[in-house]
Design an enzyme around this catalytic site. Structure first.
Site, PDB file in Angstrom:
ATOM      1  N   HIS A 151     110.962 -51.448 -70.496  1.00  0.00           N
ATOM      2  CA  HIS A 151     111.217 -51.708 -71.923  1.00  0.00           C
ATOM      3  C   HIS A 151     111.720 -53.131 -72.104  1.00  0.00           C
ATOM      4  O   HIS A 151     112.369 -53.692 -71.208  1.00  0.00           O
ATOM      5  CB  HIS A 151     112.211 -50.699 -72.508  1.00  0.00           C
ATOM      6  CG  HIS A 151     113.608 -50.812 -71.964  1.00  0.00           C
ATOM      7  ND1 HIS A 151     114.566 -51.617 -72.531  1.00  0.00           N
ATOM      8  CD2 HIS A 151     114.206 -50.230 -70.894  1.00  0.00           C
ATOM      9  CE1 HIS A 151     115.695 -51.503 -71.848  1.00  0.00           C
ATOM     10  NE2 HIS A 151     115.493 -50.678 -70.840  1.00  0.00           N
ATOM     11  N   ASP A 153     113.315 -54.147 -75.198  1.00  0.00           N
ATOM     12  CA  ASP A 153     114.474 -54.314 -76.076  1.00  0.00           C
ATOM     13  C   ASP A 153     115.727 -54.372 -75.208  1.00  0.00           C
ATOM     14  O   ASP A 153     115.722 -53.900 -74.057  1.00  0.00           O
ATOM     15  CB  ASP A 153     114.561 -53.188 -77.117  1.00  0.00           C
ATOM     16  CG  ASP A 153     114.779 -51.816 -76.497  1.00  0.00           C
ATOM     17  OD1 ASP A 153     114.170 -51.531 -75.436  1.00  0.00           O
ATOM     18  OD2 ASP A 153     115.562 -51.024 -77.058  1.00  0.00           O
ATOM     19  N   ASP A 183     118.040 -55.275 -67.098  1.00  0.00           N
ATOM     20  CA  ASP A 183     117.772 -54.116 -67.969  1.00  0.00           C
ATOM     21  C   ASP A 183     117.081 -54.586 -69.235  1.00  0.00           C
ATOM     22  O   ASP A 183     117.727 -54.834 -70.225  1.00  0.00           O
ATOM     23  CB  ASP A 183     119.101 -53.406 -68.272  1.00  0.00           C
ATOM     24  CG  ASP A 183     118.937 -52.197 -69.167  1.00  0.00           C
ATOM     25  OD1 ASP A 183     117.810 -51.687 -69.294  1.00  0.00           O
ATOM     26  OD2 ASP A 183     119.949 -51.761 -69.757  1.00  0.00           O
ATOM     27  N   GLU A 217     113.925 -48.466 -76.282  1.00  0.00           N
ATOM     28  CA  GLU A 217     114.567 -47.600 -75.288  1.00  0.00           C
ATOM     29  C   GLU A 217     116.070 -47.568 -75.487  1.00  0.00           C
ATOM     30  O   GLU A 217     116.715 -46.532 -75.324  1.00  0.00           O
ATOM     31  CB  GLU A 217     114.244 -48.103 -73.867  1.00  0.00           C
ATOM     32  CG  GLU A 217     114.680 -47.148 -72.745  1.00  0.00           C
ATOM     33  CD  GLU A 217     116.131 -47.295 -72.306  1.00  0.00           C
ATOM     34  OE1 GLU A 217     116.644 -46.402 -71.607  1.00  0.00           O
ATOM     35  OE2 GLU A 217     116.772 -48.306 -72.660  1.00  0.00           O
ATOM     36  N   GLU A 218     116.650 -48.705 -75.858  1.00  0.00           N
ATOM     37  CA  GLU A 218     118.109 -48.791 -75.925  1.00  0.00           C
ATOM     38  C   GLU A 218     118.696 -48.000 -77.088  1.00  0.00           C
ATOM     39  O   GLU A 218     119.914 -47.872 -77.198  1.00  0.00           O
ATOM     40  CB  GLU A 218     118.560 -50.264 -76.011  1.00  0.00           C
ATOM     41  CG  GLU A 218     118.278 -51.084 -74.756  1.00  0.00           C
ATOM     42  CD  GLU A 218     119.086 -50.620 -73.535  1.00  0.00           C
ATOM     43  OE1 GLU A 218     119.855 -49.673 -73.646  1.00  0.00           O
ATOM     44  OE2 GLU A 218     118.906 -51.212 -72.461  1.00  0.00           O
ATOM     45  N   ASP A 244     109.719 -45.772 -63.497  1.00  0.00           N
ATOM     46  CA  ASP A 244     110.486 -46.405 -64.576  1.00  0.00           C
ATOM     47  C   ASP A 244     111.779 -46.987 -63.995  1.00  0.00           C
ATOM     48  O   ASP A 244     112.089 -46.796 -62.821  1.00  0.00           O
ATOM     49  CB  ASP A 244     110.781 -45.349 -65.665  1.00  0.00           C
ATOM     50  CG  ASP A 244     111.291 -45.969 -66.962  1.00  0.00           C
ATOM     51  OD1 ASP A 244     111.258 -47.207 -67.107  1.00  0.00           O
ATOM     52  OD2 ASP A 244     111.719 -45.198 -67.850  1.00  0.00           O
TER      53      ASP A 244
END
Ligand SMILES: CCCCCCCCCCCCCCCCCC(=O)N[C@@H](Cc1ccccc1)C(=O)O
Ligand SMILES: [Zn+2]
Ligand SMILES: [Zn+2]
Length: 529
Positions: A151, A153, A183, A217-218, A244
């Site tokens: 991801h 974001d 991340d 995702e966040e 993932d």
């Protein structure tokens, strides 16, 4: 009595130790020793013919593309990540994200990876306005496809406390700094980068695969991953496995274990966000009642914090994790971890001592939001607190709710479930589990210094849960070395990745994609038929 037994066990095992290690390696699989033999022969051949050693092309097959990058490519690799960090793709809440940055990130990917986005082998779709799905067409339709996920974001990053501005992507002392370097823009960029480099070398895959890049995702993954998953389901896609974020090559996480170990998470905790609310009659603070909404709520949340959920050590994959790790420890931990049939009660207590290992053995209770009162001389009617539970793979949302009710034990405290989802089922990690085996083999070839690969539990949540309808092989692993300080930087300050770590991540994915093409199903033993 127990002390005597412990000493006896140790003496017995220390005598056998060298043999066990040798034997263990041989017995890890004939194919391993077979491959070692082939490798040795190739080295010999290469030496005789004046070459420096066998290339991965020679070991894995004639069509294999070696993961060697030119100086120019190495510069481009790190510059691409720096540029990605500079786009502030922040998810603030369910309702609010930096949509300008999310759109800009899409443009940036197209610009930096032109070969990927112009390849006739690849279909690119934008899903949920900002997320991206790439379908890479393989030549052999008999091979079940897999999926690589990430991801782009990020959580907010106020500048206070950072050594360098969090969206600068500055390189300093061999590290690229900034929000998203671990991340999880590193994975987004590494996946596309590896594919770009493969395509430039005229690679075309045998096995089809998907790349799913989420933009929310966040905050939940509902607008991105969930939509991509629905789209794939509607197309009848079944995945052999997916990979993932969620776990790393761990360094210095366990006392007395200096060597790094790779942890592939095969389970992910569930979650329950619970709002506790107390409503009482408001009034003048000069004549307060015996109990107020704030007092009643505080006592309830304090009881929850002081009463940890049960220790679930013994169920789930953690026993296997420790059993495999036991060989890496010195005395006495090797004995404790290696003989859980005897030492389970002690080990389960040891795990509780540290907040990270504690999170592996139980459902955790985190008090994260507390609201009450508006004025110093007003007894407020309403007090609210929100608690974030992360549910152990061996428990359910319903079981946790029941425990909470019993601990709170006060009818004046109302419980409101804001959001909940069950833990993911445990994915297989045996010899027939293609996703696990591929990751393990690739770790062993790209990171020869990592002796051991173990299955683990992801204590956080990832977008992967939205794809549980498409596969039972969900593997959470980032091929990046992580120390406890790095773990604190995720959602914290001074998040950074070393250039070397990032290059190796690209290399890992470059190898993994190729390994997925040549993976051979293990032949079942006769007695299993
Ligand atoms: C015996 C072995 C011991 C070693 C244990 C070491 C454990 C280290 C754990 C590292 C975990 C890093 C996890 C990174 C992924 C983070 C993903 C994330 O932040 N997800 C969010 C998703 C979310 C959830 C709820 C609301 C919004 C977003 C999260 O908070 O979980
Ligand atoms: Zn993440
Ligand atoms: Zn995160």
């Amino acid at each position: 009595m127990i002390g005597q037994r412990r000493v006896r066990l140790w003496t017995f095992r220390s005598k056998l130790w060298p043999d066990w290690r040798g034997l263990g390696r041989d017995m890890a699989g004939r194919c391993v020793s077979g491959r070692a033999l082939i490798a040795a022969l190739l080295i010999l051949l290469a030496t005789v013919s004046g070459s420096t050693g066998p290339s991965s092309r020679e070991i894995w097959g004639a069509s294999r593309i070696p993961s060697q990058f030119s100086e120019e490519e190495r510069v481009a690799i790190k510059e691409a990540l720096k540029g990605a960090i500079q786009i502030p793709t922040v998810s603030f809440s369910h309702e609010e994200s930096n949509t300008t940055a999310l759109a800009e990130f899409g443009e940036y990917m197209r610009k930096v990876f032109p070969t990927v986005f112009h390849s006739s082998l690849i279909r690119h779709e934008v899903v949920g306005t900002y997320s991206h799905l790439l379908t890479v067409q393989g030549s052999d339709p008999s091979l079940q496809p897999y999926m690589l996920m990430a991801h782009f974001d990020v959580v907010p990053a106020p500048e206070e406390g950072w050594d360098v501005p969090p969206f600068s992507g500055l390189e300093r002392d061999g590290f690229i700094h900034g929000r998203g370097t671990l991340d999880n823009k590193n994975s987004v960029m590494a996946i596309l980068q590896a594919l770009e480099l493969l395509l430039i070398r005229n690679y075309s895959p045998r096995r089809s695969f998907f790349i799913a890049l989420g933009h929310d995702e966040e905050v939940s993954g509902i607008k991105g991953a969930q939509k991509i998953s629905a789209l794939l389901q509607a197309r009848g896609v079944r995945l052999a496995f997916l990979v993932d974020e969620g776990s790393f090559i761990m360094e210095d996480f366990l006392p007395n274990l200096k060597k790094p170990f790779a942890m592939i998470s095969v389970a992910e905790k569930g979650a329950l966000d619970l709002m506790l609310q107390v409503n009482m009659t408001p009034g003048h603070s000069s004549a307060p009642p015996k109990e107020t909404s704030i007092g009643i709520l505080s006592a309830a949340v304090s009881r929850l914090e002081q009463t940890p959920m049960p220790n679930m050590f013994g169920s789930g994959p953690l026993k296997q994790t420790l059993k495999l790790l036991s060989r890496e420890f010195s005395f006495p931990t090797n004995i404790l971890f290696g003989n859980l049939w005897l030492f389970q009660p002690i080990v389960s207590r040891l795990m509780e001592r540290n907040h990270i290992t504690n999170a592996l053995v139980r459902t955790t209770t985190a008090l994260t939001i507390f609201n009450a009162g508006v004025k110093v001389n007003v007894i407020p009617p309403l007090a609210q607190a929100t608690i974030n539970f992360r549910i152990h793979p061996s428990q359910t949302v319903r079981e946790v709710l029941e425990l909470v009710k019993n601990i709170v034990a006060d009818d004046r405290v109302q419980l409101h479930v804001l959001r909940s989802f069950e833990p993911l089922p445990v994915s297989p990690s045996d010899a027939t589990a293609i996703g696990y085996q591929l990751l393990q083999q690739t770790i062993q070839s790209v990171f020869p210094e990592v002796n051991i690969v173990v299955p683990g539990i992801c204590i956080a949540n990832t977008d992967s849960r939205h794809y549980a309808n498409l596969t039972n092989g969900i593997y959470l692993f980032n091929p990046v070395f992580l120390q406890p300080q790095g773990f604190s930087s995720i959602h914290g300050i001074n998040e950074k990745i070393s250039v070397r770590n990032y290059e190796n991540q690209v290399k890992f994915i470059f190898e993994l994609i190729q390994n997925a093409d040549t993976y051979k199903e293990p032949v079942p033993h006769l007695h299993e038929l």
